[in-house]
Structures are given as structure tokens and as C-alpha cells.
Design a protein around this motif. Structure first.
Motif, PDB file in Angstrom:
ATOM      1  N   LEU A 247       0.820  -1.209   0.000  1.00 32.11           N
ATOM      2  CA  LEU A 247       0.000   0.000   0.000  1.00 32.11           C
ATOM      3  C   LEU A 247       0.860   1.267   0.000  1.00 32.11           C
ATOM      4  O   LEU A 247       0.506   2.254  -0.655  1.00 32.11           O
ATOM      5  N   ARG A 248       1.967   1.241   0.735  1.00 31.94           N
ATOM      6  CA  ARG A 248       2.870   2.406   0.716  1.00 31.94           C
ATOM      7  C   ARG A 248       3.438   2.625  -0.677  1.00 31.94           C
ATOM      8  O   ARG A 248       3.528   3.767  -1.156  1.00 31.94           O
ATOM      9  N   ASN A 249       3.822   1.527  -1.325  1.00 26.30           N
ATOM     10  CA  ASN A 249       4.362   1.632  -2.678  1.00 26.30           C
ATOM     11  C   ASN A 249       3.293   2.155  -3.634  1.00 26.30           C
ATOM     12  O   ASN A 249       3.557   3.050  -4.449  1.00 26.30           O
ATOM     13  N   GLU A 250       2.082   1.612  -3.513  1.00 27.60           N
ATOM     14  CA  GLU A 250       0.972   2.060  -4.351  1.00 27.60           C
ATOM     15  C   GLU A 250       0.679   3.547  -4.097  1.00 27.60           C
ATOM     16  O   GLU A 250       0.467   4.317  -5.034  1.00 27.60           O
ATOM     17  N   ASN A 251       0.682   3.946  -2.833  1.00 26.68           N
ATOM     18  CA  ASN A 251       0.446   5.342  -2.473  1.00 26.68           C
ATOM     19  C   ASN A 251       1.524   6.236  -3.077  1.00 26.68           C
ATOM     20  O   ASN A 251       1.217   7.317  -3.622  1.00 26.68           O
ATOM     21  N   HIS A 252       2.772   5.808  -2.992  1.00 22.59           N
ATOM     22  CA  HIS A 252       3.889   6.588  -3.550  1.00 22.59           C
ATOM     23  C   HIS A 252       3.711   6.758  -5.065  1.00 22.59           C
ATOM     24  O   HIS A 252       3.901   7.860  -5.598  1.00 22.59           O
ATOM     25  N   GLN A 253       3.328   5.664  -5.722  1.00 25.03           N
ATOM     26  CA  GLN A 253       3.122   5.744  -7.170  1.00 25.03           C
ATOM     27  C   GLN A 253       1.958   6.679  -7.510  1.00 25.03           C
ATOM     28  O   GLN A 253       2.043   7.461  -8.463  1.00 25.03           O
ATOM     29  N   LEU A 254       0.882   6.604  -6.736  1.00 27.53           N
ATOM     30  CA  LEU A 254      -0.270   7.486  -6.987  1.00 27.53           C
ATOM     31  C   LEU A 254       0.073   8.947  -6.734  1.00 27.53           C
ATOM     32  O   LEU A 254      -0.367   9.836  -7.475  1.00 27.53           O
ATOM     33  N   VAL A 255       0.868   9.208  -5.694  1.00 27.43           N
ATOM     34  CA  VAL A 255       1.299  10.590  -5.416  1.00 27.43           C
ATOM     35  C   VAL A 255       2.170  11.095  -6.560  1.00 27.43           C
ATOM     36  O   VAL A 255       2.018  12.252  -7.003  1.00 27.43           O
ATOM     37  N   ASP A 256       3.060  10.230  -7.072  1.00 31.19           N
ATOM     38  CA  ASP A 256       3.895  10.633  -8.217  1.00 31.19           C
ATOM     39  C   ASP A 256       3.028  10.950  -9.439  1.00 31.19           C
ATOM     40  O   ASP A 256       3.253  11.955 -10.132  1.00 31.19           O
ATOM     41  N   LYS A 257       2.022  10.092  -9.704  1.00 36.98           N
ATOM     42  CA  LYS A 257       1.123  10.340 -10.841  1.00 36.98           C
ATOM     43  C   LYS A 257       0.353  11.641 -10.646  1.00 36.98           C
ATOM     44  O   LYS A 257       0.191  12.425 -11.586  1.00 36.98           O
ATOM     45  N   LEU A 258      -0.135  11.848  -9.409  1.00 33.89           N
ATOM     46  CA  LEU A 258      -0.876  13.065  -9.115  1.00 33.89           C
ATOM     47  C   LEU A 258       0.009  14.298  -9.335  1.00 33.89           C
ATOM     48  O   LEU A 258      -0.445  15.297  -9.939  1.00 33.89           O
ATOM     49  N   ASN A 259       1.241  14.249  -8.865  1.00 36.78           N
ATOM     50  CA  ASN A 259       2.163  15.374  -9.078  1.00 36.78           C
ATOM     51  C   ASN A 259       2.411  15.603 -10.564  1.00 36.78           C
ATOM     52  O   ASN A 259       2.433  16.753 -11.026  1.00 36.78           O
ATOM     53  N   HIS A 260       2.589  14.507 -11.323  1.00 29.78           N
ATOM     54  CA  HIS A 260       2.834  14.632 -12.765  1.00 29.78           C
ATOM     55  C   HIS A 260       1.617  15.255 -13.467  1.00 29.78           C
ATOM     56  O   HIS A 260       1.756  16.168 -14.290  1.00 29.78           O
ATOM     57  N   VAL A 261       0.414  14.769 -13.111  1.00 35.94           N
ATOM     58  CA  VAL A 261      -0.812  15.301 -13.716  1.00 35.94           C
ATOM     59  C   VAL A 261      -1.010  16.761 -13.306  1.00 35.94           C
ATOM     60  O   VAL A 261      -1.405  17.610 -14.128  1.00 35.94           O
ATOM     61  N   SER A 262      -0.712  17.072 -12.051  1.00 39.33           N
ATOM     62  CA  SER A 262      -0.857  18.450 -11.581  1.00 39.33           C
ATOM     63  C   SER A 262       0.104  19.381 -12.325  1.00 39.33           C
ATOM     64  O   SER A 262      -0.293  20.490 -12.734  1.00 39.33           O
ATOM     65  N   GLU A 263       1.335  18.922 -12.521  1.00 37.15           N
ATOM     66  CA  GLU A 263       2.299  19.736 -13.289  1.00 37.15           C
ATOM     67  C   GLU A 263       1.837  19.907 -14.725  1.00 37.15           C
ATOM     68  O   GLU A 263       1.930  21.010 -15.304  1.00 37.15           O
ATOM     69  N   SER A 264       1.313  18.808 -15.308  1.00 35.72           N
ATOM     70  CA  SER A 264       0.810  18.893 -16.689  1.00 35.72           C
ATOM     71  C   SER A 264      -0.375  19.849 -16.771  1.00 35.72           C
ATOM     72  O   SER A 264      -0.490  20.629 -17.731  1.00 35.72           O
ATOM     73  N   HIS A 265      -1.242  19.806 -15.769  1.00 38.65           N
ATOM     74  CA  HIS A 265      -2.386  20.712 -15.742  1.00 38.65           C
ATOM     75  C   HIS A 265      -1.925  22.158 -15.654  1.00 38.65           C
ATOM     76  O   HIS A 265      -2.450  23.035 -16.368  1.00 38.65           O
ATOM     77  N   ASP A 266      -0.963  22.417 -14.767  1.00 42.36           N
ATOM     78  CA  ASP A 266      -0.447  23.788 -14.626  1.00 42.36           C
ATOM     79  C   ASP A 266       0.152  24.276 -15.944  1.00 42.36           C
ATOM     80  O   ASP A 266      -0.073  25.431 -16.351  1.00 42.36           O
ATOM     81  N   ARG A 267       0.918  23.406 -16.630  1.00 40.27           N
ATOM     82  CA  ARG A 267       1.503  23.798 -17.924  1.00 40.27           C
ATOM     83  C   ARG A 267       0.410  24.073 -18.953  1.00 40.27           C
ATOM     84  O   ARG A 267       0.491  25.030 -19.734  1.00 40.27           O
ATOM     85  N   ALA A 268      -0.650  23.214 -18.947  1.00 43.40           N
ATOM     86  CA  ALA A 268      -1.753  23.405 -19.905  1.00 43.40           C
ATOM     87  C   ALA A 268      -2.483  24.712 -19.622  1.00 43.40           C
ATOM     88  O   ALA A 268      -2.853  25.446 -20.563  1.00 43.40           O
ATOM     89  N   VAL A 269      -2.689  25.065 -18.360  1.00 44.69           N
ATOM     90  CA  VAL A 269      -3.364  26.317 -18.010  1.00 44.69           C
ATOM     91  C   VAL A 269      -2.511  27.501 -18.473  1.00 44.69           C
ATOM     92  O   VAL A 269      -3.032  28.476 -19.050  1.00 44.69           O
ATOM     93  N   GLN A 270      -1.207  27.442 -18.229  1.00 48.75           N
ATOM     94  CA  GLN A 270      -0.315  28.536 -18.668  1.00 48.75           C
ATOM     95  C   GLN A 270      -0.311  28.660 -20.195  1.00 48.75           C
ATOM     96  O   GLN A 270      -0.385  29.770 -20.755  1.00 48.75           O
ATOM     97  N   GLU A 271      -0.229  27.507 -20.853  1.00 45.74           N
ATOM     98  CA  GLU A 271      -0.217  27.528 -22.322  1.00 45.74           C
ATOM     99  C   GLU A 271      -1.548  28.058 -22.874  1.00 45.74           C
ATOM    100  O   GLU A 271      -1.561  28.829 -23.846  1.00 45.74           O
ATOM    101  N   ASN A 272      -2.642  27.679 -22.246  1.00 43.33           N
ATOM    102  CA  ASN A 272      -3.957  28.154 -22.661  1.00 43.33           C
ATOM    103  C   ASN A 272      -4.065  29.672 -22.494  1.00 43.33           C
ATOM    104  O   ASN A 272      -4.571  30.376 -23.386  1.00 43.33           O
ATOM    105  N   ALA A 273      -3.586  30.171 -21.347  1.00 44.43           N
ATOM    106  CA  ALA A 273      -3.614  31.620 -21.123  1.00 44.43           C
ATOM    107  C   ALA A 273      -2.749  32.342 -22.160  1.00 44.43           C
ATOM    108  O   ALA A 273      -3.141  33.401 -22.689  1.00 44.43           O
ATOM    109  N   GLN A 274      -1.610  31.754 -22.454  1.00 44.75           N
ATOM    110  CA  GLN A 274      -0.711  32.357 -23.441  1.00 44.75           C
ATOM    111  C   GLN A 274      -1.359  32.349 -24.831  1.00 44.75           C
ATOM    112  O   GLN A 274      -1.288  33.348 -25.565  1.00 44.75           O
ATOM    113  N   LEU A 275      -2.015  31.240 -25.175  1.00 50.57           N
ATOM    114  CA  LEU A 275      -2.684  31.167 -26.488  1.00 50.57           C
ATOM    115  C   LEU A 275      -3.847  32.163 -26.572  1.00 50.57           C
ATOM    116  O   LEU A 275      -4.097  32.754 -27.634  1.00 50.57           O
ATOM    117  N   LYS A 276      -4.560  32.360 -25.497  1.00 47.03           N
ATOM    118  CA  LYS A 276      -5.654  33.340 -25.479  1.00 47.03           C
ATOM    119  C   LYS A 276      -5.115  34.740 -25.726  1.00 47.03           C
ATOM    120  O   LYS A 276      -5.720  35.532 -26.478  1.00 47.03           O
TER     121      LYS A 276
END
Length: 176
Positions: A110-139
Motif C-alpha cells: 500500500l505504501r508503494n501504491e500510495n507513492h506511485q499514486l502521489v507521483d502520478k498526481l504530481n505529474h498530472v498536476s504539473e501537466s495541468h499547470d503547464r496546460a493552463v499557462q499555455e492556454n492563457a498564453q494562447l488566449k
């Protein structure tokens, strides 16, 4: 005292080894014993009889042997129960240890699974932040291009309706 009772008394004294020589004449007077046990043995004088255990003492020894045997059986049962309890406790400790090992294995998984999920969440959150910045820039770029287009249209000697439609099209603010 009756002659038969004296004889029985002498017999008992002789039987327990307490007969003395002064009573020998009294005991020799009576050759017949009223006790049927003595008649079976064909004993003529009581002081010659070898001492024997009375029936009450022999039953006590039998009773003592039975008590000892019963104690032995009880002790053997206690010993078997103690061994059985120790074995049961050992099996219980083994089951407990196995369960504990399984729980630790589950915790690690469960700790390993939790660590992997936290890593995925961080990756998705970073991707979301980049997409929001890129969207604002494109606007901003889209708005700038519309202004430029609008400026071009006003200053252009050619007036096209197709360009006007592009300029009048609203900016999509719905995108995240």
C-alpha cells in the motif's frame, strides 16, 4: 471375660507380635478359635502365628495404591494437557506471526501504491499547470492577432466581409 474372647484377645496380641510368655498357658487352653479365618489355617496356638496384615491395613494399602495410581493418571493428564497447551500456544504464535507478516506485506504494498499514486498526481498536476499557462498564453496571442487583424482591416483599402467575420468572432473563454 469369656474363654472365647480371651482366645481372640491372645490371637490379636500374637498377631501383632505383642503376646508374652505369661499368657502362653492361657492361650494353650483354647485350641479352637471362633474366628473362621484361623480355622482355615489350622492354627493351634496364637503365639506361633506369623504376624499378618489385618484386612483394614491391607485395604488401606490397596487404597493407597489406588490413590497413587489415580494421582499418577491425574499427573499424566496434567502433563499431556500442559504439552498440548504449549503446542497450541506455539501454533497460535505462529498464526499470529504469519498474520503480522501478511499485514506488513500489505502495508509495504500500500505504501508503494500510495507513492506511485502521489507521483502520478504530481505529474498530472504539473501537466495541468503547464496546460493552463499555455492556454492563457494562447488566449493572449489570439486576442493580439484579432487586434492586429482589426487594425489591418480598418487601414486596408479593401474591405472584405470574410475578414470582418473573423474579427467579430468571440474569444473562447470557456477553455480551462
Amino acid at each position: 471375660m469369656q474363654p472365647g474372647s480371651t482366645n481372640e484377645l491372645n490371637y490379636l496380641l500374637a498377631h501383632f507380635g505383642l503376646a508374652n510368655n505369661t499368657n502362653t498357658q492361657t492361650t494353650n487352653q483354647f485350641n479352637v478359635f471362633p474366628n473362621p479365618f484361623h480355622q482355615q489355617l489350622n492354627i493351634s496356638t496364637p503365639h506361633i502365628i506369623a504376624p499378618q496384615m489385618p484386612t483394614s491395613l491391607s485395604s488401606n494399602s490397596t487404597s493407597d495404591e489406588a490413590d497413587e495410581q489415580q494421582l499418577s493418571i491425574i499427573n499424566e493428564r496434567k502433563q499431556r494437557r500442559m504439552i498440548s497447551n504449549r503446542e497450541s500456544a506455539r501454533r497460535s504464535r505462529m498464526r499470529k506471526q504469519k498474520h503480522l507478516d501478511e499485514l506488513w506485506s500489505q502495508v509495504m504494498w500500500l505504501r508503494n501504491e500510495n507513492h506511485q499514486l502521489v507521483d502520478k498526481l504530481n505529474h498530472v498536476s504539473e501537466s495541468h499547470d503547464r496546460a493552463v499557462q499555455e492556454n492563457a498564453q494562447l488566449k493572449e496571442e489570439a486576442l493580439e492577432l484579432r487586434r492586429m487583424l482589426s487594425d489591418m482591416q480598418i487601414s486596408s483599402p479593401f474591405h472584405h466581409d470574410g475578414i470582418r467575420e473573423l474579427v467579430d468572432e468571440p474569444v473562447c473563454d470557456d477553455l480551462p
